[in-house]
Design a protein around this motif. Structure first.
Motif, PDB file in Angstrom:
ATOM      1  N   ASN A 117      39.525 117.871  69.841  1.00 41.86           N
ATOM      2  CA  ASN A 117      38.624 118.007  68.707  1.00 41.86           C
ATOM      3  C   ASN A 117      38.393 119.500  68.538  1.00 41.86           C
ATOM      4  N   LEU A 118      39.178 120.131  67.673  1.00 43.84           N
ATOM      5  CA  LEU A 118      39.194 121.590  67.578  1.00 43.84           C
ATOM      6  C   LEU A 118      38.236 122.093  66.514  1.00 43.84           C
ATOM      7  N   PRO A 119      37.621 123.268  66.749  1.00 45.31           N
ATOM      8  CA  PRO A 119      36.747 123.845  65.729  1.00 45.31           C
ATOM      9  C   PRO A 119      37.547 124.278  64.509  1.00 45.31           C
ATOM     10  N   LYS A 120      36.853 124.460  63.397  1.00 43.07           N
ATOM     11  CA  LYS A 120      37.527 124.827  62.143  1.00 43.07           C
ATOM     12  C   LYS A 120      38.094 126.235  62.195  1.00 43.07           C
ATOM     13  N   VAL A 121      37.359 127.157  62.809  1.00 39.99           N
ATOM     14  CA  VAL A 121      37.816 128.544  62.904  1.00 39.99           C
ATOM     15  C   VAL A 121      38.276 128.773  64.342  1.00 39.99           C
ATOM     16  N   LEU A 122      39.546 129.130  64.487  1.00 39.74           N
ATOM     17  CA  LEU A 122      40.128 129.221  65.819  1.00 39.74           C
ATOM     18  C   LEU A 122      41.300 130.180  65.778  1.00 39.74           C
ATOM     19  N   ASN A 123      41.274 131.199  66.644  1.00 37.62           N
ATOM     20  CA  ASN A 123      42.430 132.103  66.682  1.00 37.62           C
ATOM     21  C   ASN A 123      43.467 131.562  67.677  1.00 37.62           C
ATOM     22  N   ILE A 124      44.646 132.118  67.632  1.00 39.56           N
ATOM     23  CA  ILE A 124      45.755 131.604  68.459  1.00 39.56           C
ATOM     24  C   ILE A 124      45.454 131.757  69.949  1.00 39.56           C
ATOM     25  N   LYS A 125      44.834 132.849  70.329  1.00 39.21           N
ATOM     26  CA  LYS A 125      44.505 133.066  71.749  1.00 39.21           C
ATOM     27  C   LYS A 125      43.591 131.950  72.254  1.00 39.21           C
ATOM     28  N   ARG A 126      42.528 131.652  71.498  1.00 41.43           N
ATOM     29  CA  ARG A 126      41.575 130.617  71.914  1.00 41.43           C
ATOM     30  C   ARG A 126      42.238 129.234  71.881  1.00 41.43           C
ATOM     31  N   LEU A 127      43.080 128.977  70.883  1.00 39.84           N
ATOM     32  CA  LEU A 127      43.797 127.707  70.807  1.00 39.84           C
ATOM     33  C   LEU A 127      44.673 127.513  72.046  1.00 39.84           C
ATOM     34  N   ALA A 128      45.392 128.550  72.434  1.00 31.76           N
ATOM     35  CA  ALA A 128      46.244 128.466  73.620  1.00 31.76           C
ATOM     36  C   ALA A 128      45.404 128.197  74.874  1.00 31.76           C
ATOM     37  N   GLU A 129      44.263 128.860  74.990  1.00 31.58           N
ATOM     38  CA  GLU A 129      43.374 128.639  76.150  1.00 31.58           C
ATOM     39  C   GLU A 129      42.935 127.175  76.218  1.00 31.58           C
ATOM     40  N   ILE A 130      42.578 126.626  75.066  1.00 32.62           N
ATOM     41  CA  ILE A 130      42.125 125.231  75.012  1.00 32.62           C
ATOM     42  C   ILE A 130      43.254 124.287  75.411  1.00 32.62           C
ATOM     43  N   LEU A 131      44.457 124.534  74.898  1.00 27.00           N
ATOM     44  CA  LEU A 131      45.591 123.658  75.206  1.00 27.00           C
ATOM     45  C   LEU A 131      46.027 123.771  76.669  1.00 27.00           C
ATOM     46  N   VAL A 132      45.832 124.920  77.282  1.00 31.70           N
ATOM     47  CA  VAL A 132      46.137 125.079  78.705  1.00 31.70           C
ATOM     48  C   VAL A 132      45.077 124.379  79.556  1.00 31.70           C
ATOM     49  N   ALA A 133      43.808 124.474  79.138  1.00 26.14           N
ATOM     50  CA  ALA A 133      42.723 123.829  79.888  1.00 26.14           C
ATOM     51  C   ALA A 133      42.845 122.309  79.833  1.00 26.14           C
ATOM     52  N   GLY A 134      43.380 121.787  78.750  1.00 23.87           N
ATOM     53  CA  GLY A 134      43.534 120.345  78.609  1.00 23.87           C
ATOM     54  C   GLY A 134      42.351 119.716  77.908  1.00 23.87           C
ATOM     55  N   ALA A 135      42.573 118.483  77.458  1.00 27.22           N
ATOM     56  CA  ALA A 135      41.531 117.748  76.740  1.00 27.22           C
ATOM     57  C   ALA A 135      40.373 117.472  77.685  1.00 27.22           C
ATOM     58  N   GLN A 136      39.191 117.700  77.184  1.00 24.30           N
ATOM     59  CA  GLN A 136      37.969 117.451  77.940  1.00 24.30           C
ATOM     60  C   GLN A 136      37.089 116.537  77.102  1.00 24.30           C
ATOM     61  N   PRO A 137      35.967 116.081  77.649  1.00 25.23           N
ATOM     62  CA  PRO A 137      35.068 115.306  76.791  1.00 25.23           C
ATOM     63  C   PRO A 137      34.842 116.093  75.507  1.00 25.23           C
ATOM     64  N   LYS A 138      34.837 115.408  74.394  1.00 28.33           N
ATOM     65  CA  LYS A 138      34.855 116.087  73.114  1.00 28.33           C
ATOM     66  C   LYS A 138      33.623 116.933  72.834  1.00 28.33           C
ATOM     67  N   GLU A 139      32.473 116.454  73.199  1.00 27.99           N
ATOM     68  CA  GLU A 139      31.256 117.191  72.876  1.00 27.99           C
ATOM     69  C   GLU A 139      30.242 117.086  74.005  1.00 27.99           C
ATOM     70  N   TRP A 140      29.295 118.009  73.983  1.00 24.47           N
ATOM     71  CA  TRP A 140      28.154 117.943  74.881  1.00 24.47           C
ATOM     72  C   TRP A 140      26.923 118.319  74.073  1.00 24.47           C
ATOM     73  N   GLU A 141      25.770 117.990  74.615  1.00 24.92           N
ATOM     74  CA  GLU A 141      24.524 118.141  73.864  1.00 24.92           C
ATOM     75  C   GLU A 141      23.532 119.007  74.626  1.00 24.92           C
ATOM     76  N   LEU A 142      22.809 119.811  73.870  1.00 21.85           N
ATOM     77  CA  LEU A 142      21.746 120.658  74.425  1.00 21.85           C
ATOM     78  C   LEU A 142      20.501 120.465  73.580  1.00 21.85           C
ATOM     79  N   THR A 143      19.410 120.094  74.218  1.00 23.28           N
ATOM     80  CA  THR A 143      18.129 119.992  73.525  1.00 23.28           C
ATOM     81  C   THR A 143      17.253 121.150  73.973  1.00 23.28           C
ATOM     82  N   VAL A 144      16.854 121.968  72.991  1.00 20.64           N
ATOM     83  CA  VAL A 144      15.972 123.110  73.242  1.00 20.64           C
ATOM     84  C   VAL A 144      14.589 122.718  72.746  1.00 20.64           C
ATOM     85  N   ILE A 145      13.622 122.776  73.629  1.00 21.46           N
ATOM     86  CA  ILE A 145      12.255 122.346  73.327  1.00 21.46           C
ATOM     87  C   ILE A 145      11.424 123.530  72.843  1.00 21.46           C
ATOM     88  N   GLU A 146      10.538 123.259  71.879  1.00 17.00           N
ATOM     89  CA  GLU A 146       9.647 124.313  71.369  1.00 17.00           C
ATOM     90  C   GLU A 146       8.909 124.967  72.528  1.00 17.00           C
TER      91      GLU A 146
END
Length: 193
Positions: free
Chosen positions: A39-68
């Protein structure tokens, strides 16, 4: 390799198969690319794309809740608890972050970090999000929440966004009830005058 680059080109992830294949070849990582559903971001340079493809597929998303009321340190330790980054990474990144694209940060003194600007909310990130991606998403949210009417009201009061955010952060941290916050903020503004 040709099949991977063709698939990426067909999906519009890369513009040039040749450039992608050349980059991967020159880096010597063509055998390290891992198959999987990404699940790739819309803006992605070739270097970052290669890093992602070398790292392999991971869980697609994670969540962070920031409290007031959370400080940057609170957010940093939450990220560490989630196993995403070391706390120090966020703390350092908020001191060095390039703020040039954020007009609401124009009046922020150079030697201050982004305390008060990382908007409390629940955020979803791609598995391979960087610490800058996290900061950028929170700042974008702040920019959306800071309406033009709010900006006009701040300007009418002869205050800066930085002054308002600083006082809001203090009041949020120190005053327990929502009903008391406007009263305490008013007292602070009168004392500051």
């Amino acid at each position: 390799m040709n099949q991977i680059s063709q698939s990426l080109a067909d999906q519009g992830t890369i513009k040039s198969k040749f450039v992608f294949e050349s980059y991967v070849f020159l880096k010597g990582i063509e055998g390290d690319l891992k198959a999987g559903e990404y699940n790739l971001p819309k803006v992605l340079n070739i270097k970052r794309l290669a890093e992602i493809l070398v790292a392999g597929a991971q869980p697609k998303e994670w969540e962070l809740t920031v409290i007031e009321g959370w400080t940057i340190k609170d957010i940093a330790f939450k990220l560490e608890d989630l196993g995403k980054f070391q706390a120090e990474e966020l703390i350092k990144a908020t001191e060095d972050f390039d703020i040039s694209g954020y007009d609401f940060l124009a009046d922020k003194p150079k030697k201050t970090n982004l305390e008060g600007y990382l908007f409390p909310d629940t955020y979803r990130f791609f598995a391979y999000a960087t610490i800058d991606d996290v900061i950028r998403k929170m700042l974008n949210n702040f920019g959306q929440k800071l309406t033009q009417q709010m900006r006009n009201d701040i300007a009418k009061q002869d205050k800066t966004i930085f002054e308002v955010v600083t006082l809001a952060s203090i009041v949020e941290r120190e005053v327990m009830t929502d009903a008391d916050r406007p009263i305490v903020a008013g007292i602070f503004w009168k004392r500051l005058k």
